[in-house]
Design an enzyme around this catalytic site. Structure first.
Site, PDB file in Angstrom:
ATOM      1  N   GLU A 156      45.179  11.049  74.126  1.00  0.00           N
ATOM      2  CA  GLU A 156      44.104  11.951  74.392  1.00  0.00           C
ATOM      3  C   GLU A 156      44.164  12.393  75.892  1.00  0.00           C
ATOM      4  O   GLU A 156      44.060  13.521  76.259  1.00  0.00           O
ATOM      5  CB  GLU A 156      42.788  10.866  74.367  1.00  0.00           C
TER       6      GLU A 156
ATOM      7  N   LYS B 282      32.783   4.156  74.657  1.00  0.00           N
ATOM      8  CA  LYS B 282      32.952   2.974  73.866  1.00  0.00           C
ATOM      9  C   LYS B 282      33.246   1.538  74.304  1.00  0.00           C
ATOM     10  O   LYS B 282      33.128   0.653  73.710  1.00  0.00           O
ATOM     11  CB  LYS B 282      34.217   3.512  72.857  1.00  0.00           C
TER      12      LYS B 282
ATOM     13  N   HIS C 123      37.130  10.469  73.487  1.00  0.00           N
ATOM     14  CA  HIS C 123      37.054   9.704  72.285  1.00  0.00           C
ATOM     15  C   HIS C 123      37.410   8.305  72.721  1.00  0.00           C
ATOM     16  O   HIS C 123      36.823   7.125  72.247  1.00  0.00           O
ATOM     17  CB  HIS C 123      38.149  10.205  71.259  1.00  0.00           C
TER      18      HIS C 123
ATOM     19  N   CYS D 131      36.481   8.703  61.754  1.00  0.00           N
ATOM     20  CA  CYS D 131      36.096   8.596  63.299  1.00  0.00           C
ATOM     21  C   CYS D 131      35.177   9.785  63.665  1.00  0.00           C
ATOM     22  O   CYS D 131      34.487   9.702  64.717  1.00  0.00           O
ATOM     23  CB  CYS D 131      36.726   7.773  64.340  1.00  0.00           C
TER      24      CYS D 131
ATOM     25  N   HIS E  64      33.044   1.201  69.018  1.00  0.00           N
ATOM     26  CA  HIS E  64      33.412   2.150  67.941  1.00  0.00           C
ATOM     27  C   HIS E  64      32.603   2.399  66.975  1.00  0.00           C
ATOM     28  O   HIS E  64      32.739   1.378  65.879  1.00  0.00           O
ATOM     29  CB  HIS E  64      34.676   2.154  67.876  1.00  0.00           C
TER      30      HIS E  64
ATOM     31  N   PHE F  50      41.262   8.935  62.415  1.00  0.00           N
ATOM     32  CA  PHE F  50      42.484   8.585  61.076  1.00  0.00           C
ATOM     33  C   PHE F  50      42.170   9.855  60.284  1.00  0.00           C
ATOM     34  O   PHE F  50      41.168  10.174  59.981  1.00  0.00           O
ATOM     35  CB  PHE F  50      41.961   7.321  60.535  1.00  0.00           C
TER      36      PHE F  50
END
Lengths: 417, 83
Positions: free
Chosen positions: A316, A337, A305, A166, A342, A402
């Protein structure tokens, strides 16, 4: 600046293909109006999905490319090349042969030509055919999108593809910035692209149990970052590509400058394949601030994010507090997002478009669908409605992933230095 | 059955979106605008159309007539082996 011997890098061109429009203006207009690009997936396999929602790009390659070009390009390359073409026009680029030798292209993508890979498997395993189409490799390989851009513009500088899940496109842009900063190149095309809305890819994401439950009232409202009732992320597709230039090079040709990239930090959590780490995310933000030589209090906006998963948004938030302390409560932080979904390997680039235009327009896009406050997410997330602000100077864009590779970019108004 | 050259000509013209009249038997693949990748694509389609399999070691073709002759040869082999 911290490193005065290093060259300065500016953004002079932007191109985008997204679930909320295929020009930067349309995209920014939609996100500042709080519109959602999420809906029921339009595909013949939708009935076989548990999660039937996504943020699909509204893009027709036949409007932009010849039949011959299309025969060699997966959607992932079409999105990227069209974005790069827009960015080059936007930057009014006219590169000489000498320039082309010092112009490169760095692209991020998670899954490359996912549809071409999958179409090949369908032929082999489902239709029991003995041969694959001759261009399968050339369409499926992760580096195809970057290669198509380089071929189109005849770029002879470095051409690298970054795959860090990502954060792929944030890393691509950050590394391209360093390429110019350190004097290897004068101009870089940099961004990311993703076209993973295939049956197999969506099934793989379903199996990981990270996808949002479709909102029962309105599927468009299913991505709910930082809201107590968030249930996961919504997959999206698209691309964004920037033209980056060395400051003096841009000035000499009279280029319009959107913003300067003043900071970039990348770190790895060194921990878990999926679980995010407060320390890892905080280290990346810290690295970007140090690179920009900015005190945390100088940051006027953070594009988070903000995936909408339970774990990411709380982590976050904690990481932002760790770096910004009490000032964390004064910084507007939003997750776009909530609107565009995403976009995986493209998401950092698309969000950097949002951050760039927020900076130049002094207008912050909101986090939509933020209905239920979560005690673990207690910052100012610009809930539901965009906000006009006074002449902001510095914005930060976060990308986590990830695999643990974080990328953080800081943009500044050019008149600040 | 249609002359193999005419079939190949039609396939190339369709792929490149050019006037079939510009394609002559002695035209080279490069002359008409086919690169090596395009050639593999034409062979792929021809394998379907003619029900043949073109072995890797036989793809040394220069002119359009070479391509047509190769397909004719493989077609003849196929018919012979079916008898």
């Amino acid at each position: 600046m911290a490193n005065s011997h290093l060259r300065r890098v500016v953004i002079t061109g932007i191109g985008i293909v997204s679930p909320l429009g295929n020009t930067p203006d349309e995209f920014f207009s939609n996100i500042t109006q709080g519109k959602s690009g999420i809906g029921l997936i339009k595909a013949d396999f939708v009935d076989s999905l548990d999660c039937k929602i996504a943020a699909q790009a509204n893009f027709d390659g036949t409007q932009h490319f010849t039949k011959q070009q299309l025969a060699l390009m997966d959607n992932v390359s079409q999105f990227a090349l069209y974005s790069a073409q827009q960015a080059a026009i936007d930057a009014n680029l006219a590169l000489s042969d000498d320039d082309l030798n010092r112009t490169g292209c760095y692209i991020g993508t998670g899954m490359g030509g996912a549809k071409s890979t999958e179409d090949g498997y369908i032929r082999l395993y489902k239709e029991n055919q003995s041969r694959l189409k001759p261009f399968t490799v050339l369409m499926a390989m992760n580096s195809a999108a970057g290669s198509q851009i380089a071929m189109h513009f005849q770029l002879c500088g470095p051409n690298l593809t970054f795959t860090t899940a990502c954060s792929s496109s944030t890393i691509a842009i950050g590394e391209a910035y360093r390429q110019i900063q350190q004097g290897y190149c004068d101009v870089m095309f940099a961004g990311g692209t993703e076209a993973l809305l295939t049956f197999g890819s969506i099934k793989a994401w379903e199996a990981l149990r990270t996808l949002a439950k479709p909102d029962e009232v309105d599927p468009a409202c299913s991505s709910k970052p930082f809201s107590k009732n968030r249930t996961g992320l919504v997959l999206g597709e698209g691309a964004a590509v920037f033209v980056l230039e060395e400051l003096e090079y841009a000035k000499a040709r009279g280029a319009r400058i959107y913003a300067e990239i003043t900071g970039y930090g990348t770190t790895n959590d060194g921990a878990h394949i999926t679980q995010p780490s407060v320390e890892g995310q905080a280290r990346a933000m810290q690295a970007a601030l140090e690179n920009a030589n900015l005190a945390p209090e100088k940051i006027d906006y953070i594009n988070a994010h903000g995936t909408g998963t339970l774990l990411n948004d709380a982590t976050e938030t904690a990481a932002i507090k760790k770096i910004f302390g009490e000032y964390a409560y004064k910084i507007p932080v939003s997750s776009t997002k909530s609107m565009h979904g995403h976009l995986m390997g493209a998401t950092g680039a698309v969000e950097l478009v949002a951050a760039t235009l927020a900076l130049t327009n002094n207008q912050l896009p909101p986090t939509i669908n933020l209905a239920e406050p979560d005690p673990e997410c207690d910052l100012d997330y610009v809930p539901n409605v965009s906000r006009k602000v006074d002449n902001i100077q510095h914005v930060m864009s976060n990308s986590f992933a990830f695999g643990g590779t974080s990328g953080v970019i800081i943009l500044s108004k050019i008149n600040d230095h | 059955m249609e002359n193999t050259f005419e079939v190949v000509k039609g396939m190339i013209a369709k792929k490149l979106e050019i006037d079939p009249a510009t394609i002559q038997p002695e035209s080279t693949l490069t002359d008409v605008g086919l690169d090596s990748l395009d050639t593999f694509d034409i062979i792929f389609d021809a394998e379907d159309k003619f029900g043949i399999k073109v072995p890797n070691d036989q793809v040394n073709v220069t002119t359009i007539q070479d391509v047509a002759s190769l397909f004719d040869k493989l077609l003849a082999e196929k018919i012979a082996s079916a008898k």
